[in-house]
Design an enzyme around this catalytic site. Sequence first.
Site, PDB file in Angstrom:
ATOM      1  N   LYS A  88      34.782  51.666  56.511  1.00 56.46           N
ATOM      2  CA  LYS A  88      35.397  51.364  57.860  1.00 56.46           C
ATOM      3  C   LYS A  88      35.497  51.707  58.096  1.00 56.46           C
ATOM      4  O   LYS A  88      35.972  52.412  59.103  1.00 56.46           O
ATOM      5  CB  LYS A  88      33.500  50.893  58.279  1.00 56.46           C
ATOM      6  CG  LYS A  88      33.313  50.735  59.608  1.00 56.46           C
ATOM      7  CD  LYS A  88      32.109  52.319  60.229  1.00 56.46           C
ATOM      8  CE  LYS A  88      31.203  52.070  61.276  1.00 56.46           C
ATOM      9  NZ  LYS A  88      30.405  52.931  61.616  1.00 56.46           N
TER      10      LYS A  88
ATOM     11  N   CYS B 148      37.771  37.009  35.104  1.00 50.76           N
ATOM     12  CA  CYS B 148      36.205  36.198  35.121  1.00 50.76           C
ATOM     13  C   CYS B 148      35.426  36.889  34.028  1.00 50.76           C
ATOM     14  O   CYS B 148      36.298  37.516  32.736  1.00 50.76           O
ATOM     15  CB  CYS B 148      35.371  36.107  36.003  1.00 50.76           C
ATOM     16  SG  CYS B 148      34.610  34.939  36.110  1.00 50.76           S
ATOM     17  N   TYR B 149      34.680  37.540  33.763  1.00 49.32           N
ATOM     18  CA  TYR B 149      34.072  38.607  33.335  1.00 49.32           C
ATOM     19  C   TYR B 149      35.001  39.306  31.876  1.00 49.32           C
ATOM     20  O   TYR B 149      34.936  40.006  31.178  1.00 49.32           O
ATOM     21  CB  TYR B 149      32.325  39.463  33.355  1.00 49.32           C
ATOM     22  CG  TYR B 149      32.251  39.897  32.166  1.00 49.32           C
ATOM     23  CD1 TYR B 149      31.655  39.036  31.139  1.00 49.32           C
ATOM     24  CD2 TYR B 149      31.771  41.511  32.077  1.00 49.32           C
ATOM     25  CE1 TYR B 149      30.841  39.468  30.188  1.00 49.32           C
ATOM     26  CE2 TYR B 149      31.488  41.885  31.201  1.00 49.32           C
ATOM     27  CZ  TYR B 149      30.989  41.248  29.811  1.00 49.32           C
ATOM     28  OH  TYR B 149      30.362  42.096  28.685  1.00 49.32           O
TER      29      TYR B 149
ATOM     30  N   GLU C 220      39.593  38.294  44.801  1.00 51.31           N
ATOM     31  CA  GLU C 220      39.451  38.667  45.912  1.00 51.31           C
ATOM     32  C   GLU C 220      38.978  37.855  46.147  1.00 51.31           C
ATOM     33  O   GLU C 220      38.496  38.267  47.769  1.00 51.31           O
ATOM     34  CB  GLU C 220      38.338  39.917  45.096  1.00 51.31           C
ATOM     35  CG  GLU C 220      36.961  39.659  44.348  1.00 51.31           C
ATOM     36  CD  GLU C 220      37.424  39.358  42.853  1.00 51.31           C
ATOM     37  OE1 GLU C 220      38.539  38.750  42.725  1.00 51.31           O
ATOM     38  OE2 GLU C 220      36.251  39.095  42.324  1.00 51.31           O
TER      39      GLU C 220
ATOM     40  N   ASP D 261      32.234  57.747  63.135  1.00 44.54           N
ATOM     41  CA  ASP D 261      31.923  57.811  61.880  1.00 44.54           C
ATOM     42  C   ASP D 261      31.756  59.158  62.795  1.00 44.54           C
ATOM     43  O   ASP D 261      32.456  60.408  61.793  1.00 44.54           O
ATOM     44  CB  ASP D 261      30.447  57.381  61.161  1.00 44.54           C
ATOM     45  CG  ASP D 261      30.521  55.807  60.514  1.00 44.54           C
ATOM     46  OD1 ASP D 261      31.906  55.483  61.092  1.00 44.54           O
ATOM     47  OD2 ASP D 261      30.111  55.604  60.205  1.00 44.54           O
TER      48      ASP D 261
ATOM     49  N   GLY E 157      31.445  39.290  36.572  1.00 45.92           N
ATOM     50  CA  GLY E 157      30.037  40.256  36.248  1.00 45.92           C
ATOM     51  C   GLY E 157      29.141  39.223  35.859  1.00 45.92           C
ATOM     52  O   GLY E 157      29.757  38.039  35.028  1.00 45.92           O
TER      53      GLY E 157
ATOM     54  N   HIS F 259      38.255  34.463  40.623  1.00 49.75           N
ATOM     55  CA  HIS F 259      38.326  35.358  41.394  1.00 49.75           C
ATOM     56  C   HIS F 259      39.088  35.695  42.358  1.00 49.75           C
ATOM     57  O   HIS F 259      39.238  35.296  43.537  1.00 49.75           O
ATOM     58  CB  HIS F 259      37.045  35.692  41.937  1.00 49.75           C
ATOM     59  CG  HIS F 259      35.666  35.245  41.196  1.00 49.75           C
ATOM     60  ND1 HIS F 259      35.414  36.401  40.681  1.00 49.75           N
ATOM     61  CD2 HIS F 259      35.694  34.289  40.185  1.00 49.75           C
ATOM     62  CE1 HIS F 259      34.494  37.105  40.283  1.00 49.75           C
ATOM     63  NE2 HIS F 259      34.445  35.143  39.776  1.00 49.75           N
TER      64      HIS F 259
END
Length: 514
Positions: free
Chosen positions: A370, A85-86, A173, A229, A58, A171
């Site tokens: 998606k 991290c944060y 990710e 969708d 963050g 990170h």
Amino acid sequence: MKNSKTPGILIIDFGSQYSRLIARRVRELDTYCEITGTEFKEENNDSLDIKGIILSGGPSSVYDNDSPKIPSWIMEYGVPVLGICYGMQAMIQGLGGEVQKSTKREYGTAKISLKKNHPIFKGIDYESEVWMSHSDKVQKLSKGFESIAESENTSNAVVAKGNNFIGMQFHPEVTHTKEGSKFLKNFIVEICKCSRAWTPDKFVEKAIAEVKDKVGNDKVICALSGGVDSSVVAMLINKAIEGNLTCIFVDNGLLRKNEPERIRAIFEKKLGDNFSFIDASSEFVESLKGVKDPEEKRKIIGGKFIEVFEKAADSIGADFLAQGTLYSDVVESKSSDMKSSDRIKSHHNVGGLPEKMKLKLVEPLRFMFKDEARMAGTEMGLEKDLINRQPFPGPGLAIRIIGEVTKKKLEILKNVDWIVINEVKNNGYYEKLWQTFAVLTNSRTVGVMGDKRTYSYVVALRFVESIDAMTASVPEIPWEILKKISTRIVNEVHEVNRVVYDITSKPPGTIEWE
Ligand code: XMP
């Protein structure tokens, strides 16, 4: 039947731009997850069986007055917690350790070295390249913690208290962290012991159970456009409640060549009596007569759609309207930075309908991204080319015809579009690119064909690469392909004598021209 909870990971979002990416990565590891803020309450949670918790990064410093704190229940919940991290800094501070305040930012790749074996490093090299983006760092560990890995900038790049609490300064990710996915997999599988069971059959099962639970014996209507969708939504609801569903397809005359017939053939077969086809093409085209302004066109088309849909739906007397809201929309609408996201164009979906018709909403894709919706579609037997369709705007070809929309112009653009899509498909670019389409400009230019002077329309080709349509870049399509498309258009569509390639990215351009 009451829907049961799905085992997975809870992600607490502290405002990082990467929070959604953490969720994407966890889902890619066949593990269900949900993102929430610090306000999360277990008593409101009826869908996630929490096997582990990830605290995101963050923008705050733990020393900011209004910095988000880790809710106390998380520390006592009894499942492994991974702070990124944060998230790591807040966790360490919350557990009595110390975070060093810094104004200097470490941003970019860094090398970390393993100091002490830990399951989070299973299958990962002793030295590993990671992505850092932080100012503060952990100075003194909380009781029971030890340092697992260091970097040049910090001796606490990875810290852990057994398998209960793990912190990472970097990170995992982002793709720049070479072994990022392995770190997350180790957390999920080795540490949380969460089985990787979030597979397409499970998405379908969960969605069907939720629809049954929500709708009961009530009636549902669904606006089926033939896009991914709405097609997946229709199939899911059809499986869940069958007889009580009506899918309405409105042919607005603004669709691609042969499209209404194709969709009709597919869904009459799949949905039988639950499929209703309405030909309103003349009505729509008529209502656009003399209208040149793009926003005006959108408003008219949106209004007309509601009018036609409402009339058809009235006779059915439905209680619910099905919508294709995806998990990314749910997360986005909760996120605080939505305030600043101004509308550039008024997008017409089925907005406005539920309130107007006093309908409740059923949204079976609410927990799917998606690509998961696509996988669910494949799982239910939807055709590959329907699943892999490029997005197509609600107002259709009307916003790709600059100026007034007429029957003649629609015919021209449909013929051009047919050539573009065929060539793009034949050359293997259809699925690689976000959108590949043509715009019929309002300009005519002089040309020469045979020995004759021509004065005909200019067509622009708009090809874009994108991940979410928020930004887009223009691909460098091989010249040969562009030349072939251009030659075919001017040879086969006589009203066009010039083709140009739009090289504007978004921003500053938008993807559609209107
Ligand atoms: P823009 O032109 O805003 O488009 O860069 C971003 C994406 O949204 C699609 N688009 C629409 N989709 N109704 C839709 O359902 C609309 O009114 C609409 N306008 C644009 C566009 O095709 C692109 O993928």
